[in-house]
Scaffold this active site. Structure first.
Site, short mmCIF file in Angstrom:
data_model
loop_
_atom_site.label_atom_id
_atom_site.label_comp_id
_atom_site.label_asym_id
_atom_site.label_seq_id
_atom_site.Cartn_x
_atom_site.Cartn_y
_atom_site.Cartn_z
N HIS A 44 0.82 -1.45 -0.12
CA HIS A 44 -0.54 -0.29 0.26
C HIS A 44 1.33 1.30 0.05
O HIS A 44 0.44 2.08 -0.64
CB HIS A 44 -0.65 0.47 0.89
CG HIS A 44 -1.49 -1.22 1.28
ND1 HIS A 44 -1.25 -2.00 2.26
CD2 HIS A 44 -3.09 -1.05 0.91
CE1 HIS A 44 -2.99 -2.62 2.19
NE2 HIS A 44 -3.53 -2.29 1.41
N ASP A 58 -3.34 -7.15 -7.27
CA ASP A 58 -4.97 -7.52 -8.09
C ASP A 58 -5.45 -7.43 -9.10
O ASP A 58 -5.59 -6.78 -9.73
CB ASP A 58 -5.64 -7.17 -7.09
CG ASP A 58 -5.61 -7.37 -6.07
OD1 ASP A 58 -5.89 -8.19 -5.04
OD2 ASP A 58 -4.99 -6.42 -4.88
P1 AMP Z 1 -6.94 -4.07 -0.52
O1 AMP Z 1 -6.74 -3.30 0.75
O2 AMP Z 1 -6.21 -4.82 -0.26
O3 AMP Z 1 -7.80 -3.78 -1.32
O4 AMP Z 1 -5.70 -3.20 -1.67
C1 AMP Z 1 -5.32 -1.67 -1.50
C2 AMP Z 1 -4.38 -1.63 -2.90
O5 AMP Z 1 -3.43 -2.17 -2.47
C3 AMP Z 1 -4.87 -2.54 -3.96
O6 AMP Z 1 -4.74 -1.61 -5.26
C4 AMP Z 1 -4.30 -3.50 -4.31
O7 AMP Z 1 -3.51 -4.23 -5.12
C5 AMP Z 1 -2.51 -3.17 -3.66
N1 AMP Z 1 -1.97 -3.58 -3.32
C6 AMP Z 1 -2.04 -4.86 -2.09
N2 AMP Z 1 -1.17 -6.08 -1.78
C7 AMP Z 1 0.06 -4.96 -2.66
C8 AMP Z 1 1.76 -5.15 -3.07
N3 AMP Z 1 1.93 -6.65 -2.42
N4 AMP Z 1 2.22 -5.44 -4.09
C9 AMP Z 1 1.03 -3.85 -4.47
N5 AMP Z 1 0.09 -3.58 -4.56
C10 AMP Z 1 -0.24 -3.75 -3.78
#
Ligand code: AMP
Length: 277
Positions: free
Chosen positions: A34, A147
């Site tokens: 994030h 994702d």
């Molecule tokens: P989430 O809180 O899981 O909904 O993720 C929020 C954003 O962070 C989404 O666009 C995810 O794709 C991105 N994200 C989550 N994990 C990673 C990671 N390991 N590397 C890069 N972006 C990430």
């Protein structure tokens, strides 16, 4: 850094931000993945907004909404030094007030992969991201390649609904041993953490085949399945070798290709992917 819950306060703060605005939507419990999105937004935009909202409509009835990890204080501590202007932390009532009945759906791209196992997931994602776009009015929005299907679906939605917003997709941030960072990694207990490496190992094995000249997509899928089958704690949900844009399964790898998978490690559902070409 202004932290708001209600829409009217969000709009009031938004009105004070002149120049370009980058939005980083998250469900909180932040990690380096994030933070990499926030840093990229900060580097590319005059102002940065972060949303933190565990969106109930993207969870299926048997999924982990109530136990999804949450720690707003810790999230705000992590964000504070990054120079974020605005953090929006709406409640479910702010996002979906009583009587709510409007949905955004992308038809075709949402059907395979994650959509085949989580049939209502993307409707929740596209609806909440539309609402975030409308409320925050960013110039750019930052998402993770982690994702991959979500990024493809949101690119499609942005094009189809004529949002004047650039979708920026940032690389997957991994732990030193290759595990893709995820808020759900917190659920991994004991030996499961090591077993979770099977996802990146399977992707690496398929990529090595590809690098050695293999272009038969079924052989790449087979390789990933074999690696996962060798890990007793892993239960495969799907592996895919698909066209990067359409997400349709391939016979032969010719252009930009998405290798992806979902695997249960114990009760924790993990996803990962690599892009070829
Ligand atoms: P989430 O809180 O899981 O909904 O993720 C929020 C954003 O962070 C989404 O666009 C995810 O794709 C991105 N994200 C989550 N994990 C990673 C990671 N390991 N590397 C890069 N972006 C990430």
């Amino acid at each position: 850094m202004k932290i708001t819950i209600d829409l009217d306060k969000l709009w009031a703060t938004r009105a004070t931000l002149h120049g370009t605005l980058g939005l980083v939507p998250t469900m909180g419990y932040l990690h380096e993945g994030h933070l990499s999105l926030i840093r990229r937004a900060k580097a590319e935009c005059d102002h940065v907004a972060v949303s933190i909202f565990v969106n109930p409509t993207q969870f299926g009835p048997s999924e982990d909404l109530s136990k999804y990890p949450r720690d707003l204080e810790r999230d705000l501590r992590l964000i504070e030094p990054l120079g974020v202007d605005l953090v929006w932390t709406p409640t479910a009532e702010v996002m979906y007030p009583s009587g709510y009945q409007t949905w955004v759906e992308v038809e075709t791209l949402t059907k395979p992969l994650e959509g085949s196992l989580r049939p209502t997931h993307f409707r929740g994602v596209t609806t909440v991201v539309s609402k975030l776009f409308n409320a925050v009015q960013p110039h750019k929005a930052y998402f993770g390649q982690k994702d991959a299907q979500q990024a493809a679906v949101l690119r499609q939605m942005t094009r189809d609904l004529s949002y004047p917003i650039e979708i920026v997709v940032c690389p997957i941030v991994r732990e030193a041993d290759g595990l893709a960072m995820s808020s759900r990694n917190k659920y991994l207990e004991g030996d499961e953490r090591k077993a979770a490496l099977v996802l990146s190992h399977a992707l690496t094995a398929a990529k090595e085949l590809y690098d050695a000249g293999e272009r038969d997509a079924e052989k790449l899928r087979r390789k990933m399945k074999d690696v996962i089958a060798a890990e007793p704690r892993a239960q495969l949900q799907y592996v895919s070798c698909a066209d990067y844009e359409t997400l349709a399964e391939l016979d032969a790898v010719t252009g930009k290709t998405l290798l992806s998978m979902a695997v249960l490690i114990g009760r924790t559902r993990l996803i990962d992917n690599f892009v070829l070409g």
